[in-house]
Design a protein around this motif. Structure first.
Motif, mmCIF file in Angstrom:
data_model
loop_
_atom_site.group_PDB
_atom_site.id
_atom_site.type_symbol
_atom_site.label_atom_id
_atom_site.label_comp_id
_atom_site.label_asym_id
_atom_site.label_seq_id
_atom_site.Cartn_x
_atom_site.Cartn_y
_atom_site.Cartn_z
ATOM 1 N N GLY A 61 40.156 -63.462 -8.445
ATOM 2 C CA GLY A 61 41.001 -63.983 -7.354
ATOM 3 C C GLY A 61 41.768 -62.862 -6.671
ATOM 4 O O GLY A 61 41.940 -62.848 -5.453
ATOM 5 N N ARG A 62 42.223 -61.906 -7.474
ATOM 6 C CA ARG A 62 42.982 -60.790 -6.895
ATOM 7 C C ARG A 62 42.094 -59.893 -6.035
ATOM 8 O O ARG A 62 42.543 -59.322 -5.049
ATOM 9 C CB ARG A 62 43.624 -59.959 -8.005
ATOM 10 N N ILE A 63 40.839 -59.786 -6.445
ATOM 11 C CA ILE A 63 39.905 -58.975 -5.643
ATOM 12 C C ILE A 63 39.726 -59.625 -4.264
ATOM 13 O O ILE A 63 39.752 -58.955 -3.232
ATOM 14 C CB ILE A 63 38.529 -58.866 -6.362
ATOM 15 N N HIS A 64 39.577 -60.954 -4.272
ATOM 16 C CA HIS A 64 39.409 -61.657 -2.983
ATOM 17 C C HIS A 64 40.634 -61.445 -2.107
ATOM 18 O O HIS A 64 40.534 -61.167 -0.911
ATOM 19 C CB HIS A 64 39.207 -63.171 -3.189
ATOM 20 N N HIS A 65 41.817 -61.619 -2.735
ATOM 21 C CA HIS A 65 43.091 -61.402 -2.048
ATOM 22 C C HIS A 65 43.116 -60.034 -1.378
ATOM 23 O O HIS A 65 43.439 -59.879 -0.213
ATOM 24 C CB HIS A 65 44.211 -61.342 -3.099
ATOM 25 N N CYS A 66 42.788 -59.024 -2.203
ATOM 26 C CA CYS A 66 42.878 -57.632 -1.729
ATOM 27 C C CYS A 66 41.922 -57.399 -0.577
ATOM 28 O O CYS A 66 42.276 -56.749 0.417
ATOM 29 C CB CYS A 66 42.556 -56.665 -2.867
ATOM 30 N N MET A 67 40.710 -57.902 -0.691
ATOM 31 C CA MET A 67 39.749 -57.645 0.378
ATOM 32 C C MET A 67 40.159 -58.380 1.657
ATOM 33 O O MET A 67 39.970 -57.864 2.750
ATOM 34 C CB MET A 67 38.332 -58.040 -0.064
ATOM 35 N N ARG A 68 40.731 -59.558 1.501
ATOM 36 C CA ARG A 68 41.225 -60.249 2.712
ATOM 37 C C ARG A 68 42.368 -59.462 3.338
ATOM 38 O O ARG A 68 42.472 -59.360 4.555
ATOM 39 C CB ARG A 68 41.649 -61.681 2.378
ATOM 40 N N SER A 69 43.234 -58.886 2.489
ATOM 41 C CA SER A 69 44.331 -58.064 3.015
ATOM 42 C C SER A 69 43.783 -56.898 3.824
ATOM 43 O O SER A 69 44.311 -56.547 4.872
ATOM 44 C CB SER A 69 45.148 -57.454 1.888
ATOM 45 N N LEU A 70 42.720 -56.296 3.300
ATOM 46 C CA LEU A 70 42.143 -55.161 4.026
ATOM 47 C C LEU A 70 41.502 -55.629 5.329
ATOM 48 O O LEU A 70 41.511 -54.906 6.334
ATOM 49 C CB LEU A 70 41.122 -54.432 3.145
ATOM 50 N N GLY A 71 40.978 -56.856 5.315
ATOM 51 C CA GLY A 71 40.448 -57.427 6.570
ATOM 52 C C GLY A 71 41.565 -57.555 7.596
ATOM 53 O O GLY A 71 41.389 -57.242 8.786
ATOM 54 N N ALA A 72 42.742 -57.976 7.134
ATOM 55 C CA ALA A 72 43.893 -58.105 8.046
ATOM 56 C C ALA A 72 44.278 -56.725 8.583
ATOM 57 O O ALA A 72 44.535 -56.551 9.786
ATOM 58 C CB ALA A 72 45.068 -58.747 7.311
ATOM 59 N N ALA A 73 44.278 -55.733 7.686
ATOM 60 C CA ALA A 73 44.638 -54.371 8.114
ATOM 61 C C ALA A 73 43.635 -53.854 9.145
ATOM 62 O O ALA A 73 44.005 -53.255 10.163
ATOM 63 C CB ALA A 73 44.679 -53.449 6.901
ATOM 64 N N GLU A 74 42.367 -54.123 8.873
ATOM 65 C CA GLU A 74 41.305 -53.687 9.799
ATOM 66 C C GLU A 74 41.514 -54.342 11.171
ATOM 67 O O GLU A 74 41.381 -53.689 12.213
ATOM 68 C CB GLU A 74 39.960 -54.102 9.178
ATOM 69 N N HIS A 75 41.858 -55.611 11.152
ATOM 70 C CA HIS A 75 42.069 -56.347 12.416
ATOM 71 C C HIS A 75 43.293 -55.784 13.150
ATOM 72 O O HIS A 75 43.273 -55.635 14.376
ATOM 73 C CB HIS A 75 42.255 -57.831 12.101
ATOM 74 N N ALA A 76 44.330 -55.438 12.388
ATOM 75 C CA ALA A 76 45.535 -54.852 13.004
ATOM 76 C C ALA A 76 45.193 -53.513 13.653
ATOM 77 O O ALA A 76 45.667 -53.190 14.756
ATOM 78 C CB ALA A 76 46.621 -54.666 11.953
ATOM 79 N N LEU A 77 44.325 -52.749 12.974
ATOM 80 C CA LEU A 77 43.923 -51.448 13.533
ATOM 81 C C LEU A 77 43.159 -51.655 14.848
ATOM 82 O O LEU A 77 43.345 -50.907 15.815
ATOM 83 C CB LEU A 77 43.075 -50.698 12.492
ATOM 84 N N GLU A 78 42.330 -52.711 14.867
ATOM 85 C CA GLU A 78 41.600 -53.006 16.119
ATOM 86 C C GLU A 78 42.587 -53.297 17.256
ATOM 87 O O GLU A 78 42.426 -52.816 18.375
ATOM 88 C CB GLU A 78 40.673 -54.220 15.915
ATOM 89 N N TRP A 79 43.623 -54.086 16.914
ATOM 90 C CA TRP A 79 44.643 -54.398 17.944
ATOM 91 C C TRP A 79 45.340 -53.119 18.394
ATOM 92 O O TRP A 79 45.584 -52.915 19.578
ATOM 93 C CB TRP A 79 45.669 -55.395 17.380
#
Ligand SMILES: Cc1cc2nc3c(=O)[nH]c(=O)nc-3n(C[C@H](O)[C@H](O)[C@H](O)COP(=O)(O)OP(=O)(O)OC[C@H]3O[C@@H](n4cnc5c(N)ncnc54)[C@H](O)[C@@H]3O)c2cc1C
Length: 434
Positions: free
Chosen positions: A262-280
Protein backbone atom coordinates in the motif's frame (compact mmCIF):
# COMPACT_ATOMS: atom_id res chain seq x y z
CA UNK A 1 12.72 -7.98 -24.12
CA UNK A 2 10.06 -10.72 -24.01
CA UNK A 3 6.41 -10.10 -24.84
CA UNK A 4 5.36 -10.76 -21.24
CA UNK A 5 7.74 -8.14 -19.92
CA UNK A 6 6.26 -5.68 -22.40
CA UNK A 7 2.71 -6.13 -21.08
CA UNK A 8 3.09 -3.84 -18.05
CA UNK A 9 4.56 -1.16 -20.27
CA UNK A 10 1.61 -1.39 -22.59
CA UNK A 11 -0.77 -1.21 -19.63
CA UNK A 12 1.19 1.70 -18.16
CA UNK A 13 0.89 3.51 -21.51
CA UNK A 14 -2.82 2.77 -21.61
CA UNK A 15 -3.25 4.04 -18.05
CA UNK A 16 -1.25 7.18 -18.86
CA UNK A 17 -3.46 7.87 -21.85
CA UNK A 18 -6.63 7.21 -19.84
CA UNK A 19 -5.44 9.52 -17.03
CA UNK A 20 -4.21 12.32 -19.26
CA UNK A 21 -6.99 12.30 -21.81
CA UNK A 22 -10.02 11.30 -19.75
CA UNK A 23 -9.37 11.63 -16.01
CA UNK A 24 -7.50 14.94 -15.71
CA UNK A 25 -10.07 16.72 -17.91
CA UNK A 26 -12.79 15.27 -15.61
CA UNK A 27 -11.26 16.58 -12.37
CA UNK A 28 -13.09 19.91 -12.55
CA UNK A 29 -16.43 18.16 -13.19
CA UNK A 30 -15.71 15.79 -10.28
CA UNK A 31 -15.24 18.81 -8.00
CA UNK A 32 -18.36 20.52 -9.34
CA UNK A 33 -20.48 17.37 -8.91
CA UNK A 34 -19.42 17.10 -5.26
CA UNK A 35 -21.89 19.91 -4.65
CA UNK A 36 -22.30 21.86 -1.44
CA UNK A 37 -22.96 21.22 2.26
CA UNK A 38 -24.51 17.91 3.30
CA UNK A 39 -24.76 16.79 -0.32
CA UNK A 40 -20.99 16.27 -0.30
CA UNK A 41 -21.44 13.35 2.10
CA UNK A 42 -24.71 11.89 0.88
CA UNK A 43 -23.89 11.33 -2.79
CA UNK A 44 -20.81 10.87 -4.90
CA UNK A 45 -20.05 12.42 -8.29
CA UNK A 46 -21.70 10.51 -11.18
CA UNK A 47 -18.56 11.06 -13.29
CA UNK A 48 -16.89 8.37 -11.16
CA UNK A 49 -19.24 5.66 -12.38
CA UNK A 50 -18.90 6.82 -15.98
CA UNK A 51 -15.11 6.68 -15.79
CA UNK A 52 -15.26 3.39 -13.88
CA UNK A 53 -17.26 1.83 -16.70
CA UNK A 54 -14.71 3.20 -19.13
CA UNK A 55 -11.81 1.79 -17.04
CA UNK A 56 -13.51 -1.63 -16.99
CA UNK A 57 -13.94 -1.48 -20.75
CA UNK A 58 -10.27 -0.66 -21.17
CA UNK A 59 -9.31 -3.59 -18.91
CA UNK A 60 -7.91 -1.26 -16.28
CA UNK A 61 -10.11 -2.28 -13.40
CA UNK A 62 -8.76 -3.53 -10.11
CA UNK A 63 -5.24 -4.34 -11.09
CA UNK A 64 -3.50 -3.39 -7.87
CA UNK A 65 -3.20 -6.64 -5.85
CA UNK A 66 0.14 -8.16 -6.74
CA UNK A 67 0.36 -11.56 -8.35
CA UNK A 68 3.38 -12.28 -6.17
CA UNK A 69 1.44 -12.58 -2.93
CA UNK A 70 -2.30 -12.80 -3.67
CA UNK A 71 -4.28 -15.32 -5.62
CA UNK A 72 -6.78 -12.51 -6.27
CA UNK A 73 -3.94 -10.53 -7.90
CA UNK A 74 -4.33 -9.21 -11.42
CA UNK A 75 -1.04 -10.41 -12.77
CA UNK A 76 1.44 -7.64 -12.02
CA UNK A 77 4.32 -7.53 -9.61
CA UNK A 78 4.48 -4.67 -7.12
CA UNK A 79 7.21 -3.10 -9.22
CA UNK A 80 5.11 -3.26 -12.36
CA UNK A 81 2.02 -1.94 -10.65
CA UNK A 82 4.12 0.82 -9.05
CA UNK A 83 4.88 2.19 -12.49
CA UNK A 84 1.20 2.09 -13.36
CA UNK A 85 0.21 3.72 -10.04
CA UNK A 86 2.41 6.73 -10.74
CA UNK A 87 0.02 7.81 -13.48
CA UNK A 88 -2.92 7.79 -11.05
CA UNK A 89 -1.35 10.45 -8.86
CA UNK A 90 -1.78 13.01 -11.60
CA UNK A 91 -5.56 13.20 -11.32
CA UNK A 92 -8.10 13.51 -8.50
CA UNK A 93 -10.57 11.07 -10.01
CA UNK A 94 -8.05 8.61 -11.43
CA UNK A 95 -7.35 6.74 -8.20
CA UNK A 96 -11.02 6.72 -7.32
CA UNK A 97 -11.95 5.22 -10.64
CA UNK A 98 -9.25 2.60 -10.44
CA UNK A 99 -10.25 1.61 -6.92
CA UNK A 100 -6.89 2.22 -5.37
CA UNK A 101 -7.34 5.41 -3.40
CA UNK A 102 -5.79 5.00 0.06
CA UNK A 103 -6.62 3.50 2.46
CA UNK A 104 -8.88 1.20 0.50
CA UNK A 105 -6.10 -0.67 -1.23
CA UNK A 106 -4.47 -1.38 2.15
CA UNK A 107 -7.83 -2.44 3.55
CA UNK A 108 -8.40 -4.88 0.75
CA UNK A 109 -4.95 -6.25 1.38
CA UNK A 110 -5.86 -6.84 5.04
CA UNK A 111 -8.88 -8.86 4.00
CA UNK A 112 -7.06 -10.68 1.22
CA UNK A 113 -4.13 -11.53 3.48
CA UNK A 114 -5.74 -12.11 6.87
CA UNK A 115 -9.50 -12.50 6.33
CA UNK A 116 -11.17 -15.92 6.53
CA UNK A 117 -13.31 -17.23 3.69
CA UNK A 118 -16.56 -15.88 5.15
CA UNK A 119 -15.06 -12.41 5.70
CA UNK A 120 -13.62 -12.41 2.20
CA UNK A 121 -16.98 -13.35 0.71
CA UNK A 122 -18.86 -10.75 2.70
CA UNK A 123 -16.45 -7.81 2.39
CA UNK A 124 -13.55 -8.40 0.04
CA UNK A 125 -15.63 -9.49 -2.95
CA UNK A 126 -17.87 -6.35 -2.98
CA UNK A 127 -14.85 -4.13 -2.24
CA UNK A 128 -12.96 -5.57 -5.18
CA UNK A 129 -16.04 -5.14 -7.31
CA UNK A 130 -16.29 -1.48 -6.32
CA UNK A 131 -19.80 -1.86 -4.85
CA UNK A 132 -18.79 -0.76 -1.35
CA UNK A 133 -16.05 1.18 0.44
CA UNK A 134 -14.14 0.66 3.70
CA UNK A 135 -12.22 2.63 6.30
CA UNK A 136 -9.33 1.74 8.59
CA UNK A 137 -9.84 2.93 12.18
CA UNK A 138 -6.71 3.01 14.29
CA UNK A 139 -5.87 6.59 15.31
CA UNK A 140 -7.46 7.98 18.48
CA UNK A 141 -7.63 11.59 19.58
CA UNK A 142 -6.90 11.02 23.29
CA UNK A 143 -3.62 9.11 22.74
CA UNK A 144 -0.40 9.60 20.72
CA UNK A 145 -1.29 7.13 18.01
CA UNK A 146 2.05 7.06 16.21
CA UNK A 147 2.89 4.55 18.94
CA UNK A 148 0.23 1.93 18.27
CA UNK A 149 0.70 0.30 21.68
CA UNK A 150 -1.24 3.35 22.97
CA UNK A 151 -4.41 2.42 21.06
CA UNK A 152 -7.05 2.07 23.73
CA UNK A 153 -10.58 1.67 22.33
CA UNK A 154 -11.79 -1.20 24.48
CA UNK A 155 -12.90 -4.54 23.05
CA UNK A 156 -14.48 -6.59 25.84
CA UNK A 157 -15.53 -10.15 25.06
CA UNK A 158 -19.07 -11.04 26.18
CA UNK A 159 -20.25 -14.47 25.03
CA UNK A 160 -19.98 -14.59 21.26
CA UNK A 161 -19.69 -10.81 20.91
CA UNK A 162 -17.17 -8.05 21.50
CA UNK A 163 -18.38 -4.83 23.11
CA UNK A 164 -16.54 -1.77 21.77
CA UNK A 165 -16.17 1.53 23.63
CA UNK A 166 -14.01 4.52 22.75
CA UNK A 167 -13.38 6.85 19.84
CA UNK A 168 -11.42 7.05 16.60
CA UNK A 169 -10.50 9.91 14.33
CA UNK A 170 -8.93 10.45 10.94
CA UNK A 171 -10.92 7.48 9.69
CA UNK A 172 -10.33 8.12 6.00
CA UNK A 173 -13.12 7.05 3.70
CA UNK A 174 -15.76 6.89 6.44
CA UNK A 175 -17.58 9.92 5.00
CA UNK A 176 -18.35 8.15 1.75
CA UNK A 177 -22.01 7.04 1.54
CA UNK A 178 -20.74 3.78 0.03
CA UNK A 179 -18.54 3.01 3.07
CA UNK A 180 -19.97 -0.19 4.59
CA UNK A 181 -17.23 -1.61 6.76
CA UNK A 182 -14.76 -0.29 9.30
CA UNK A 183 -11.59 -2.23 10.05
CA UNK A 184 -11.12 -1.32 13.71
CA UNK A 185 -8.10 -1.77 15.95
CA UNK A 186 -8.89 -1.97 19.66
CA UNK A 187 -7.47 -3.22 22.92
CA UNK A 188 -8.81 -6.70 23.63
CA UNK A 189 -6.12 -7.99 26.00
CA UNK A 190 -5.11 -4.98 28.13
CA UNK A 191 -3.11 -6.99 30.66
CA UNK A 192 -1.15 -9.21 28.27
CA UNK A 193 2.51 -9.10 29.32
CA UNK A 194 3.61 -8.47 25.73
CA UNK A 195 2.43 -4.93 24.80
CA UNK A 196 2.39 -5.99 21.14
CA UNK A 197 -0.24 -8.65 21.85
CA UNK A 198 -2.83 -6.43 23.52
CA UNK A 199 -4.55 -5.18 20.38
CA UNK A 200 -6.88 -6.91 17.92
CA UNK A 201 -8.58 -6.00 14.68
CA UNK A 202 -12.30 -6.49 14.12
CA UNK A 203 -14.66 -5.78 11.21
CA UNK A 204 -17.48 -3.41 12.15
CA UNK A 205 -20.33 -2.90 9.69
CA UNK A 206 -21.05 0.83 9.22
CA UNK A 207 -24.36 1.76 10.82
CA UNK A 208 -23.99 -0.74 13.69
CA UNK A 209 -25.95 0.40 16.77
CA UNK A 210 -23.64 2.31 19.10
CA UNK A 211 -21.32 3.50 16.28
CA UNK A 212 -21.75 7.19 15.43
CA UNK A 213 -19.93 9.42 12.96
CA UNK A 214 -19.52 12.51 15.12
CA UNK A 215 -18.02 14.89 12.55
CA UNK A 216 -15.85 15.19 9.47
CA UNK A 217 -12.35 16.72 9.78
CA UNK A 218 -10.74 19.12 7.34
CA UNK A 219 -7.23 19.01 5.88
CA UNK A 220 -5.84 22.54 5.50
CA UNK A 221 -9.45 23.57 4.94
CA UNK A 222 -10.26 20.83 2.39
CA UNK A 223 -12.92 18.29 3.34
CA UNK A 224 -11.63 15.60 0.92
CA UNK A 225 -15.21 14.65 -0.01
CA UNK A 226 -16.60 12.19 -0.89
CA UNK A 227 -14.25 10.03 1.27
CA UNK A 228 -13.40 12.46 4.04
CA UNK A 229 -11.83 11.83 7.40
CA UNK A 230 -14.23 11.09 10.24
CA UNK A 231 -14.28 11.16 14.00
CA UNK A 232 -16.29 8.15 15.16
CA UNK A 233 -17.65 7.30 18.60
CA UNK A 234 -18.20 3.74 19.87
CA UNK A 235 -20.67 3.33 22.74
CA UNK A 236 -21.36 -0.26 23.74
CA UNK A 237 -21.26 -1.36 20.10
CA UNK A 238 -21.81 -5.12 19.96
CA UNK A 239 -19.93 -6.94 17.21
CA UNK A 240 -20.04 -10.70 16.52
CA UNK A 241 -16.81 -12.38 17.64
CA UNK A 242 -16.67 -14.05 14.23
CA UNK A 243 -15.79 -10.60 12.81
CA UNK A 244 -12.39 -10.75 14.52
CA UNK A 245 -9.59 -10.82 11.95
CA UNK A 246 -6.86 -13.45 12.34
CA UNK A 247 -7.29 -13.86 16.09
CA UNK A 248 -7.15 -12.11 19.44
CA UNK A 249 -4.00 -10.10 20.15
CA UNK A 250 -2.84 -10.17 16.52
CA UNK A 251 -3.55 -6.52 15.70
CA UNK A 252 0.11 -5.57 15.33
CA UNK A 253 0.75 -8.36 12.89
CA UNK A 254 -2.10 -7.04 10.78
CA UNK A 255 -1.16 -3.36 10.81
CA UNK A 256 2.43 -4.20 9.98
CA UNK A 257 1.44 -6.50 7.13
CA UNK A 258 -1.06 -3.98 5.80
CA UNK A 259 1.30 -1.20 4.99
CA UNK A 260 3.82 -2.79 2.68
CA UNK A 261 2.57 -2.70 -0.89
CA UNK A 262 0.00 0.00 0.00
CA UNK A 263 2.84 2.37 0.80
CA UNK A 264 4.46 1.68 -2.55
CA UNK A 265 1.22 2.65 -4.31
CA UNK A 266 1.00 5.79 -2.16
CA UNK A 267 4.57 6.76 -3.00
CA UNK A 268 4.20 6.23 -6.71
CA UNK A 269 1.00 8.27 -6.78
CA UNK A 270 2.84 11.03 -4.90
CA UNK A 271 5.51 11.00 -7.56
CA UNK A 272 2.78 11.20 -10.20
CA UNK A 273 1.53 14.35 -8.47
CA UNK A 274 5.07 15.76 -8.41
CA UNK A 275 5.50 14.96 -12.10
CA UNK A 276 2.22 16.72 -12.88
CA UNK A 277 3.30 19.76 -10.82
CA UNK A 278 6.54 19.88 -12.80
CA UNK A 279 4.51 19.86 -16.03
CA UNK A 280 2.52 22.84 -14.73
CA UNK A 281 5.72 24.65 -13.73
CA UNK A 282 7.43 24.13 -17.09
CA UNK A 283 4.33 25.31 -18.93
CA UNK A 284 4.09 28.41 -16.75
CA UNK A 285 7.71 29.52 -16.97
CA UNK A 286 7.61 29.17 -20.75
CA UNK A 287 4.53 31.37 -21.07
CA UNK A 288 5.81 34.34 -23.14
CA UNK A 289 3.31 36.69 -21.54
CA UNK A 290 4.91 36.29 -18.09
CA UNK A 291 8.26 38.03 -18.37
CA UNK A 292 9.88 39.97 -15.51
CA UNK A 293 12.77 42.43 -15.59
CA UNK A 294 13.16 42.00 -19.32
CA UNK A 295 13.37 38.21 -19.26
CA UNK A 296 10.95 35.35 -19.68
CA UNK A 297 10.75 33.31 -16.45
CA UNK A 298 12.63 30.39 -17.98
CA UNK A 299 15.58 32.72 -18.64
CA UNK A 300 16.18 33.31 -14.93
CA UNK A 301 18.90 30.90 -13.79
CA UNK A 302 17.20 30.06 -10.54
CA UNK A 303 14.07 28.88 -12.31
CA UNK A 304 15.95 26.62 -14.68
CA UNK A 305 17.67 25.24 -11.58
CA UNK A 306 14.25 24.54 -10.01
CA UNK A 307 13.34 22.50 -13.06
CA UNK A 308 16.63 20.58 -12.97
CA UNK A 309 16.39 19.90 -9.23
CA UNK A 310 12.80 18.74 -9.54
CA UNK A 311 13.71 16.36 -12.37
CA UNK A 312 16.62 14.90 -10.38
CA UNK A 313 14.69 14.54 -7.15
CA UNK A 314 11.69 12.85 -8.77
CA UNK A 315 13.91 10.42 -10.67
CA UNK A 316 16.00 9.61 -7.59
CA UNK A 317 12.92 9.09 -5.42
CA UNK A 318 11.31 6.88 -8.05
CA UNK A 319 14.32 4.57 -7.98
CA UNK A 320 14.03 4.28 -4.19
CA UNK A 321 10.36 3.31 -4.46
CA UNK A 322 10.94 0.83 -7.25
CA UNK A 323 13.79 -0.75 -5.28
CA UNK A 324 11.38 -1.20 -2.38
CA UNK A 325 8.73 -2.70 -4.68
CA UNK A 326 11.33 -5.09 -6.10
CA UNK A 327 12.35 -6.14 -2.59
CA UNK A 328 8.70 -6.87 -1.70
CA UNK A 329 8.37 -8.92 -4.88
CA UNK A 330 11.51 -10.92 -4.23
CA UNK A 331 10.93 -11.46 -0.49
CA UNK A 332 7.87 -9.95 1.19
CA UNK A 333 6.80 -6.72 2.90
CA UNK A 334 8.54 -7.77 6.13
CA UNK A 335 11.81 -8.35 4.30
CA UNK A 336 11.54 -4.91 2.71
CA UNK A 337 10.78 -2.84 5.83
CA UNK A 338 13.89 -0.68 5.46
CA UNK A 339 13.30 0.07 1.79
CA UNK A 340 9.58 0.75 2.35
CA UNK A 341 10.38 3.16 5.20
CA UNK A 342 12.95 4.97 3.05
CA UNK A 343 10.36 5.44 0.31
CA UNK A 344 7.62 6.44 2.78
CA UNK A 345 9.81 9.24 4.18
CA UNK A 346 11.62 10.52 1.12
CA UNK A 347 8.80 10.65 -1.42
CA UNK A 348 6.41 13.13 0.25
CA UNK A 349 9.41 15.38 0.99
CA UNK A 350 10.40 15.34 -2.69
CA UNK A 351 6.83 15.82 -3.89
CA UNK A 352 6.33 18.74 -1.50
CA UNK A 353 9.55 20.40 -2.66
CA UNK A 354 8.59 20.04 -6.33
CA UNK A 355 5.00 21.20 -5.83
CA UNK A 356 6.22 24.12 -3.74
CA UNK A 357 8.52 25.28 -6.56
CA UNK A 358 5.63 24.97 -9.01
CA UNK A 359 3.42 27.04 -6.69
CA UNK A 360 6.16 29.68 -6.49
CA UNK A 361 6.47 29.81 -10.26
CA UNK A 362 2.77 30.69 -10.48
CA UNK A 363 3.00 33.49 -7.92
CA UNK A 364 -0.33 34.15 -6.19
CA UNK A 365 -2.22 31.99 -8.68
CA UNK A 366 -0.29 29.01 -7.30
CA UNK A 367 -2.02 29.17 -3.93
CA UNK A 368 -5.49 29.69 -5.43
CA UNK A 369 -8.08 27.26 -6.75
CA UNK A 370 -7.12 28.08 -10.34
CA UNK A 371 -4.44 25.38 -10.51
CA UNK A 372 -4.43 21.92 -8.87
CA UNK A 373 -1.19 22.82 -7.07
CA UNK A 374 -2.62 24.08 -3.78
CA UNK A 375 -4.77 20.96 -3.34
CA UNK A 376 -1.84 18.75 -4.28
CA UNK A 377 0.41 20.44 -1.73
CA UNK A 378 -2.15 20.05 1.06
CA UNK A 379 -2.60 16.39 0.22
CA UNK A 380 1.11 15.64 0.00
CA UNK A 381 1.78 17.44 3.30
CA UNK A 382 -0.50 15.02 5.13
CA UNK A 383 1.58 12.08 3.92
CA UNK A 384 4.39 13.13 6.24
CA UNK A 385 2.00 12.32 9.11
CA UNK A 386 -0.51 9.74 7.86
CA UNK A 387 0.53 6.08 8.22
CA UNK A 388 3.06 7.14 10.83
CA UNK A 389 4.98 10.43 11.00
CA UNK A 390 8.42 10.78 9.40
CA UNK A 391 10.13 10.84 12.78
CA UNK A 392 8.87 7.40 13.76
CA UNK A 393 10.14 5.82 10.55
CA UNK A 394 13.42 7.71 10.82
CA UNK A 395 13.87 6.60 14.42
CA UNK A 396 13.42 2.96 13.46
CA UNK A 397 15.66 3.29 10.42
CA UNK A 398 18.33 5.17 12.35
CA UNK A 399 18.34 2.59 15.16
CA UNK A 400 18.67 -0.29 12.72
CA UNK A 401 21.45 1.42 10.76
CA UNK A 402 23.19 2.21 14.03
CA UNK A 403 23.24 -1.48 14.95
CA UNK A 404 26.19 -1.75 12.57
CA UNK A 405 28.34 0.26 15.01
CA UNK A 406 30.17 -2.69 16.62
CA UNK A 407 30.93 -4.38 13.31
CA UNK A 408 32.10 -1.07 11.83
CA UNK A 409 34.39 -0.38 14.81
CA UNK A 410 35.92 -3.84 14.35
CA UNK A 411 36.41 -3.26 10.66
CA UNK A 412 38.03 0.16 11.18
CA UNK A 413 40.34 -1.31 13.83
CA UNK A 414 41.39 -4.08 11.46
CA UNK A 415 42.06 -1.54 8.70
CA UNK A 416 44.03 0.68 11.07
CA UNK A 417 46.17 -2.24 12.30
CA UNK A 418 46.89 -3.29 8.73
CA UNK A 419 47.75 0.27 7.70
CA UNK A 420 50.18 0.63 10.62
CA UNK A 421 51.77 -2.77 9.82
CA UNK A 422 52.19 -1.73 6.18
CA UNK A 423 53.84 1.53 7.21
CA UNK A 424 56.17 -0.39 9.56
CA UNK A 425 57.16 -2.77 6.71
CA UNK A 426 58.28 0.35 4.85
CA UNK A 427 60.28 1.57 7.82
CA UNK A 428 57.81 4.25 8.81
CA UNK A 429 56.79 4.42 12.45
CA UNK A 430 53.36 6.02 12.57
CA UNK A 431 50.35 5.82 14.82
CA UNK A 432 47.01 6.22 13.13
CA UNK A 433 44.59 8.13 15.26
CA UNK A 434 41.29 7.18 13.73
C1 LIG B 1 -5.02 13.03 5.96
C2 LIG B 1 -4.83 11.99 7.01
C3 LIG B 1 -5.41 10.74 6.83
C4 LIG B 1 -5.30 9.78 7.84
N1 LIG B 1 -5.96 8.58 7.67
C5 LIG B 1 -5.98 7.70 8.68
C6 LIG B 1 -6.78 6.50 8.60
O1 LIG B 1 -7.44 6.23 7.59
N2 LIG B 1 -6.85 5.69 9.68
C7 LIG B 1 -6.15 5.95 10.82
O2 LIG B 1 -6.25 5.16 11.76
N3 LIG B 1 -5.39 7.06 10.93
C8 LIG B 1 -5.29 7.94 9.90
N4 LIG B 1 -4.55 9.10 10.02
C9 LIG B 1 -3.87 9.38 11.27
C10 LIG B 1 -2.36 9.19 11.24
O3 LIG B 1 -2.00 7.87 10.94
C11 LIG B 1 -1.83 9.68 12.60
O4 LIG B 1 -2.10 11.06 12.68
C12 LIG B 1 -0.35 9.42 12.77
O5 LIG B 1 -0.09 8.05 12.94
C13 LIG B 1 0.21 10.19 13.98
O6 LIG B 1 -0.51 9.96 15.14
P1 LIG B 1 -1.01 11.21 16.01
O7 LIG B 1 -1.75 12.15 15.12
O8 LIG B 1 -1.71 10.68 17.20
O9 LIG B 1 0.33 11.98 16.40
P2 LIG B 1 1.20 11.75 17.72
O10 LIG B 1 1.42 10.30 17.93
O11 LIG B 1 0.61 12.54 18.82
O12 LIG B 1 2.58 12.40 17.26
C14 LIG B 1 2.70 13.83 17.10
C15 LIG B 1 4.08 14.14 16.56
O13 LIG B 1 5.07 13.72 17.47
C16 LIG B 1 6.26 13.44 16.77
N5 LIG B 1 6.74 12.11 17.14
C17 LIG B 1 6.03 11.00 17.39
N6 LIG B 1 6.85 9.96 17.65
C18 LIG B 1 8.12 10.44 17.56
C19 LIG B 1 9.41 9.87 17.71
N7 LIG B 1 9.55 8.55 17.96
N8 LIG B 1 10.49 10.67 17.54
C20 LIG B 1 10.35 11.99 17.26
N9 LIG B 1 9.14 12.57 17.10
C21 LIG B 1 8.05 11.81 17.25
C22 LIG B 1 5.95 13.49 15.28
O14 LIG B 1 6.39 14.71 14.73
C23 LIG B 1 4.44 13.42 15.27
O15 LIG B 1 3.88 14.05 14.11
C24 LIG B 1 -4.59 10.06 9.02
C25 LIG B 1 -3.98 11.31 9.18
C26 LIG B 1 -4.09 12.27 8.20
C27 LIG B 1 -3.46 13.62 8.41
Amino acid sequence: MSASSLIPHLVADKVQQFVEEECIPSDALFRAQLGEGAQRWSTYPPIIDQLKARAKKLGLWNIFLSKTHYKEGAGFTNLEYGLIAEQLGKSLVASEVRLTFPPKAGNMEVLAKYGNDVQKREWLAPLLDGQIRSAFLMTERPVASSDATNISLTMRREGDEYVLNGSKWWSSGAGDPRCRVYIVMGKSNPTHQDPFKRQSVILVPAGTKGVTVKRMLSVYGYDDAPHGHAEIIFENARIPASNLVLGEGRGFEIIQGRLGPGRIHHCMRSLGAAEHALEWMITRVNDPSRSTFGKQLNEHGVIIEWIAKSRMEIDAARLIVLAAAHKIDTSDAKGALKEIAEAKVIVPQVSLAVIDRAVQSFGAAGVSQDTPLATMWAHQRTLRIADGPDEVHLQQMGRNENKRAKALQKKLEMQRNKAEALLRQHGIQAKMHL
